[in-house]
Design a protein around this motif. Structure first.
Motif, PDB file in Angstrom:
ATOM      1  N   ARG A 126       4.072   3.926  -2.215  1.00  0.00           N
ATOM      2  CA  ARG A 126       3.139   4.600  -1.303  1.00  0.00           C
ATOM      3  C   ARG A 126       1.759   3.949  -1.337  1.00  0.00           C
ATOM      4  N   MET A 127       1.353   3.437  -2.509  1.00  0.00           N
ATOM      5  CA  MET A 127       0.067   2.746  -2.624  1.00  0.00           C
ATOM      6  C   MET A 127       0.073   1.467  -1.774  1.00  0.00           C
ATOM      7  N   SER A 175      -1.178  -1.293   3.488  1.00  0.00           N
ATOM      8  CA  SER A 175      -0.686  -2.026   4.663  1.00  0.00           C
ATOM      9  C   SER A 175      -1.011  -1.283   5.954  1.00  0.00           C
ATOM     10  N   LEU A 176      -0.898   0.031   5.927  1.00  0.00           N
ATOM     11  CA  LEU A 176      -1.152   0.815   7.139  1.00  0.00           C
ATOM     12  C   LEU A 176      -2.636   0.911   7.476  1.00  0.00           C
ATOM     13  N   ILE A 177      -3.481   0.880   6.464  1.00  0.00           N
ATOM     14  CA  ILE A 177      -4.929   0.903   6.714  1.00  0.00           C
ATOM     15  C   ILE A 177      -5.333  -0.323   7.531  1.00  0.00           C
ATOM     16  N   GLU A 178      -4.728  -1.451   7.245  1.00  0.00           N
ATOM     17  CA  GLU A 178      -5.063  -2.703   7.927  1.00  0.00           C
ATOM     18  C   GLU A 178      -4.299  -2.894   9.245  1.00  0.00           C
ATOM     19  N   PHE A 193       0.543  -9.746   4.457  1.00  0.00           N
ATOM     20  CA  PHE A 193       1.784  -9.253   5.032  1.00  0.00           C
ATOM     21  C   PHE A 193       1.517  -8.282   6.169  1.00  0.00           C
ATOM     22  N   TYR A 194       2.433  -8.286   7.132  1.00  0.00           N
ATOM     23  CA  TYR A 194       2.448  -7.303   8.199  1.00  0.00           C
ATOM     24  C   TYR A 194       3.502  -6.261   7.860  1.00  0.00           C
TER      25      TYR A 194
END
Length: 120
Positions: free
Chosen positions: A13-14, A19-22, A106-107
């Motif tokens: 989750r961290m 990844s989702l913030i970016e 990474f995407y």
């Protein structure tokens, strides 16, 4: 897991949160950047140094169990190893797609976007 505080799912989750913030841009998924994103999102004023370096902080900066762990645990480097292992696992299993520009970036794939937890 090598660290004594966070579970496999918590480390997932961290990394996912970072990844989702970016998103929709790529995220640099180094352990230090991931920990700093986690600290910032939790309201902590701590800033994680690179591996092998110590935190400098005021007592008032320690607001959570994670803050206390990251400052005092003599084996906190294990968390950095766990994050690197998780990123590698996520890449190898189709959750992250490596950026062409930088091997640490990474995407998130659709699989990461749709999977909020690895606890089934």
């Amino acid at each position: 897991m090598h660290n004594k505080l966070l579970s496999f799912d918590a480390v997932y989750r961290m990394v996912r949160q970072h990844s989702l913030i970016e998103f929709p841009q790529h995220a640099e998924c180094s352990s230090q950047k991931t920990v700093n994103a986690y600290l910032k999102s939790s309201g902590s004023s701590l800033h994680a140094p690179g591996p092998g370096l110590n935190f400098s902080h005021r007592t008032a900066d320690v607001i959570s169990e994670f803050d206390h762990f990251i400052i005092t645990d003599k084996n906190r480097e294990a968390l950095y190893v766990d994050i690197a292992d998780m990123v590698r696992w996520l890449r190898d299993n189709g959750y992250l797609l490596r950026s062409v520009e930088d091997e640490l970036c990474f995407y998130p794939t659709d699989k990461l976007l749709r999977t909020s937890s690895l606890v089934f």
